[in-house]
Motif scaffolding. Structure first.
Motif, PDB file in Angstrom:
ATOM      1  N   ASN A 160     -83.620  43.587 -12.812  1.00 51.48           N
ATOM      2  CA  ASN A 160     -83.757  41.902 -13.554  1.00 51.48           C
ATOM      3  C   ASN A 160     -83.361  41.178 -11.787  1.00 51.48           C
ATOM      4  O   ASN A 160     -83.225  41.704 -11.183  1.00 51.48           O
ATOM      5  N   VAL A 300     -74.147  36.840 -16.328  1.00 52.42           N
ATOM      6  CA  VAL A 300     -74.874  37.594 -15.573  1.00 52.42           C
ATOM      7  C   VAL A 300     -74.446  39.581 -15.400  1.00 52.42           C
ATOM      8  O   VAL A 300     -75.972  40.141 -15.354  1.00 52.42           O
ATOM      9  N   PRO A 563     -89.451  42.473 -14.388  1.00 46.58           N
ATOM     10  CA  PRO A 563     -89.763  41.961 -16.102  1.00 46.58           C
ATOM     11  C   PRO A 563     -90.345  41.051 -15.643  1.00 46.58           C
ATOM     12  O   PRO A 563     -89.754  40.128 -15.027  1.00 46.58           O
ATOM     13  N   ALA A 564     -91.526  40.667 -16.183  1.00 47.52           N
ATOM     14  CA  ALA A 564     -91.295  39.093 -16.460  1.00 47.52           C
ATOM     15  C   ALA A 564     -90.299  38.232 -16.386  1.00 47.52           C
ATOM     16  O   ALA A 564     -89.762  37.674 -17.178  1.00 47.52           O
ATOM     17  N   GLN A 565     -90.146  37.300 -14.883  1.00 44.75           N
ATOM     18  CA  GLN A 565     -89.316  36.579 -15.011  1.00 44.75           C
ATOM     19  C   GLN A 565     -88.855  35.183 -14.191  1.00 44.75           C
ATOM     20  O   GLN A 565     -90.509  35.608 -13.167  1.00 44.75           O
ATOM     21  N   THR A 566     -88.506  33.947 -13.940  1.00 42.16           N
ATOM     22  CA  THR A 566     -88.684  33.853 -13.121  1.00 42.16           C
ATOM     23  C   THR A 566     -87.535  33.195 -12.167  1.00 42.16           C
ATOM     24  O   THR A 566     -86.815  33.061 -12.823  1.00 42.16           O
ATOM     25  N   THR A 567     -87.569  33.218 -11.483  1.00 46.64           N
ATOM     26  CA  THR A 567     -86.096  32.619  -9.992  1.00 46.64           C
ATOM     27  C   THR A 567     -86.546  31.717  -9.338  1.00 46.64           C
ATOM     28  O   THR A 567     -86.894  31.531  -8.851  1.00 46.64           O
TER      29      THR A 567
END
Lengths: 648, 153
Positions: A160, A300, A563-567
């Motif tokens: 993550n 979270v 994994p495909a995710q934006t932060t």
């Protein structure tokens, strides 16, 4: 092969824990020999085996062995090595293995070094430790095996992204050392109850262990707070998230515990209360684990939402806490009342500290569990700062007043006239700060009170040193002063941050300047950047403080692909008097960029205070351990001398 | 202040003191929880029975496709949250969470205004494709069920 080796080591460790438990049980009936022969070696070997299993897990993660389910789900060959390794505990199974490894290590350590207690009490303590550890071994081996293999190795999902941060490498292990370190206090309490040996000597043995766990907890909470502060990009440092509460509750209990243990060690008072707190502190650790690991709370931190696991941990919780409380109820009456003391005495102050901390603990616990209770009745609620802040302040603020006065008092009995002068001086400091802040700034009541109390506690923190030779002062007294001063520093940071933070939210064109507090921030450019496993849009900001030289900041919006995710990665600029906190958002259709800027005066004091508190605890622990070592050396020398004299 | 406790009764006094403090804390907590907890609503509930404007609540639902508009200041957003039965206009000023999209689930924290708009101070969206706010897990399932029911009628 490595994974199977690790699993085998874990089974062996569990078997040794069972052996340790049985041997300790039999030893209670037959006498002390079982301890030296079986219990101590079993505890040490068990710790080594469990450590070996954990090393195997680290190894599997370091080489990204994708045939292991856990690795495939949580790691990726492209991740940097540090995140590959840290990924080992960035998930449910791995973190439970870390938990039990620390627990076994703690048990092994006391078996190895602790020689002061009567053998029977020691055996009972190690037996209790084995019992608790065995429950967690069963949980891992039966319900969350970290070494499970996969038939067909996949690509590797990756960790993550919120967890792909150096914070993950340090925060969970530190916090776990604290959580699980408290299991020692629990086992000591159970051991003392079983053998009815609640003595000052027992308290002296227990004290450094509690302090050690408490230091880890303090550092873990401080680090976790800073981590969520810069990682989440919300500009807050404490959210009263259930998982934060889960770490705060054992901390409150442990803080109460080592204060009451001091009373027991120095004055032989508060016997049953100390035992009770020993049980409560680790119970809070377990409740925290249950809340987090069962997935019944939104957070979270919740890795697993698996009802079997939740039930399993709940069963462990009921057996351990219920058993210990039943034992307490049965035996508490047989523990003789300790020494008495006057209401105005060091003991009296520490009693108030304990009662207030327990009250705050109750408030946090109720607030954390309340959403679960209402949900059982079909109503969904969430409980946040509007509840926690004022309600806990009602008890914390009076406690801080006592904290300022308490250390000035003598043990057993004191008179008011003796400490009148310092109290008046501290009160005057408090009044001046109160009036000054009120007249100049006119801030909200809670923050005003917080600032005043910070001044009072800071002014009083070093008063216990008055009239004493600084060179000959015992280390624990220094520790106390520094820790109390740390509380003042942290409270100052919290109050100032809450009262004086300036926030600006706007959409800016490239080249535009935004003012936030004393800062002028210009958006110079927005450019694409690539990292090892992400790409990002990075804003280039130049910020100048009151017209001074420009500093560059680069907040980013990162897109991970596994994994495909934006932060969003915030960018911070630290000065001695605060931090500039910048976050970049999305582009608007007309070509501007969302920027969120905060000027947070003295916010760093919050974590600086936390570190000072931990430093104080560390000095106290070193002082206690050094005194014990000196005493051991002296006793040995005397024995040698006696033998020589007898021989001559 | 300087008198010692009655020797016989010290333990009793301490126990009573602790009990009183903890009961007081419990009572205070219960009272504050009733007043300060923020309740979770779905749009049809909030429309039929709106909460007081000074009460913090959470609103959960789907961001209605085509309803998301950004105001000229570039940071204020207006959109409709919908649960299939009713929809509520929501205003939010700030940087939206990364996975906030039209057609995806959202939980908004904030206040219901007298004019029927919901002013959000914070938006919680999905953290990653595996993580869904708890309130939304049920909702989307329920919605899926309803959608199935409607389409197979």
């Amino acid at each position: 092969m490595i994974a199977e080796f690790g699993l085998a080591a874990l089974w062996l460790a569990a078997a040794l824990a069972a052996l340790q438990l049985v041997a300790a049980w039999l030893g209670q009936r037959t006498g002390g020999e079982a301890l030296a022969l079986v219990v101590r070696p079993a505890a040490v070997t068990q710790a080594l085996l469990c450590g070996l299993a954990f090393l195997m897990l680290l190894w599997v993660f370091a080489r990204t062995d994708l045939s292991v389910l856990l690795v495939a789900e949580n790691s990726n060959p492209q991740s940097p090595l540090i995140f590959k390794i840290a990924g080992a505990w960035g998930n449910h199974e791995g973190s439970m293995l870390l938990w039990v490894t620390i627990m076994a290590a703690a048990g092994g350590l006391i078996a190895l070094v602790e020689r002061r207690l009567p053998e029977r009490t020691m055996a009972a303590t190690l037996g209790a430790q084995a019992f608790v550890t065995l429950g967690f071994y069963a949980f891992i081996l039966l319900a969350s095996n970290p070494f499970l293999r996969l038939a067909t190795p996949p690509q590797g999902a990756g960790l993550n992204p919120l967890l792909q941060d150096p914070g993950l490498a340090f925060h969970p292990p530190t916090l776990y050392c604290g959580y699980v370190g408290l299991s020692i206090a629990f086992s000591f309490a159970v051991g003392a109850l079983l053998t009815r040996q609640v003595t000052p000597e027992f308290a002296k043995v227990m004290r450094p262990w509690i302090l050690g766990a408490w230091i880890f907890l303090t550092i873990g909470i401080t680090a976790g707070s800073y981590w969520s502060y810069y990682e989440l990009g919300w500009g807050g440092w404490w959210f009263w998230d259930p998982v934060e509460n889960a770490s705060l509750m054992p901390w409150l209990a442990a803080t109460a515990l080592f204060h009451s243990v001091s009373v027991l060690a120095s004055r032989d008072a508060l016997r049953t209360w100390t035992i009770m707190l020993g049980v409560v502190a680790f119970s809070m650790s377990m409740i925290g684990t249950f809340l987090v690991r069962s997935g019944i709370l939104t957070s979270v931190h919740a890795f697993a939402v698996d009802p079997t696991r939740g039930t399993f941990i709940l069963a462990l919780l009921v057996i351990n806490i219920g058993g210990a409380l039943a034992l307490f109820a049965a035996r508490a009456g047989t523990i003789a009342e300790g020494e008495r003391f006057s209401a105005l005495s060091r003991e009296g102050g520490l009693v108030i500290n304990n009662v207030m901390l327990s009250a705050v603990l109750g408030i946090v616990l109720l607030g954390t569990l309340y959403p679960l209770v209402t949900e059982a009745f079909g109503v969904r609620v969430s409980v946040g700062p509007p509840y926690f802040n004022p309600v806990s302040a009602i008890f914390l603020f009076p406690m801080l007043v006592v904290l300022a006065v308490g250390p000035l008092l003598r043990w057993r009995r004191d008179t008011f006239t003796r400490i009148k002068l310092p109290i008046v001086a501290v009160a005057v400091v408090g009044l001046i700060v109160l009036l000054a802040v009120w007249l100049i700034a006119g801030i909200a009541f809670l923050e005003l009170l917080g600032l005043t109390l910070a001044a009072v506690v800071a002014a009083a923190a070093f008063l216990p040193l008055r009239g004493r030779s600084l060179r000959r002062l015992p280390l624990p007294v220094w520790g106390m002063c520094i820790a109390h001063f740390g509380i003042a520093v942290a409270l100052f940071g919290m109050s100032v941050d809450s009262a004086f933070t300036v926030e600006r939210l706007s959409a800016a064109d490239v080249g535009q300047t935004i003012e936030v507090g004393p800062w002028k921030v210009r958006l110079d450019a927005v450019e694409p950047v690539a990292g090892p496993n992400w790409t990002a849009l990075s804003g280039r900001l130049s910020a100048s403080y009151e017209g001074g030289p420009a500093h560059e900041l680069t907040p980013m919006s990162r897109t991970f692909w596994a994994p495909a995710q934006t932060t969003s990665e915030s960018a911070l600029l630290t000065r001695w008097n605060g931090q500039l906190y910048t976050v970049i958002g999305e582009g608007t259709p007309d070509g501007r960029w969302q920027l969120r800027l905060w000027w947070k005066p003295f916010v760093t004091c919050i974590w600086l205070g936390g570190l000072l508190i931990a430093l104080g605890g560390f000095l106290a622990m070193v002082g206690r351990v050094a005194a014990d070592v000196r005493r051991r050396v002296a006793t040995r020398k005397i024995a040698v001398r006696r033998a020589e004299v007898a021989a001559a | 202040m300087t008198t010692a406790f009655k020797p016989k009764h010290q333990r009793l006094v301490l126990v009573i003191l602790a009990l009183v403090a903890i009961l007081a804390a419990g009572a205070l907590a219960a009272w504050a929880l009733k007043n300060q907890a923020s309740y979770f609503y779905i749009p049809s509930q909030i429309v039929s029975n709106p909460p007081d404007p000074d009460r913090g609540v959470r609103l959960g639902g789907m961001v209605k496709p085509g309803s998301l508009k950004t105001a000229p200041d570039g940071v204020t957003m207006h959109f409709l949250v919908d649960d299939g039965k009713a929809e509520v206009p929501v205003t939010f000023a700030g940087i939206a969470p990364d996975l906030f999209r039209e057609g995806s689930g959202v939980v908004a924290e904030g206040h219901m205004m007298k004019d029927g708009t919901f002013v959000a101070s914070n938006l919680l969206a999905k953290h990653d494709e595996n993580y869904v706010p708890r309130e939304l897990q049920d909702m989307t399932k329920q919605q899926a069920r309803e959608t199935v029911a409607e389409t197979t009628k």
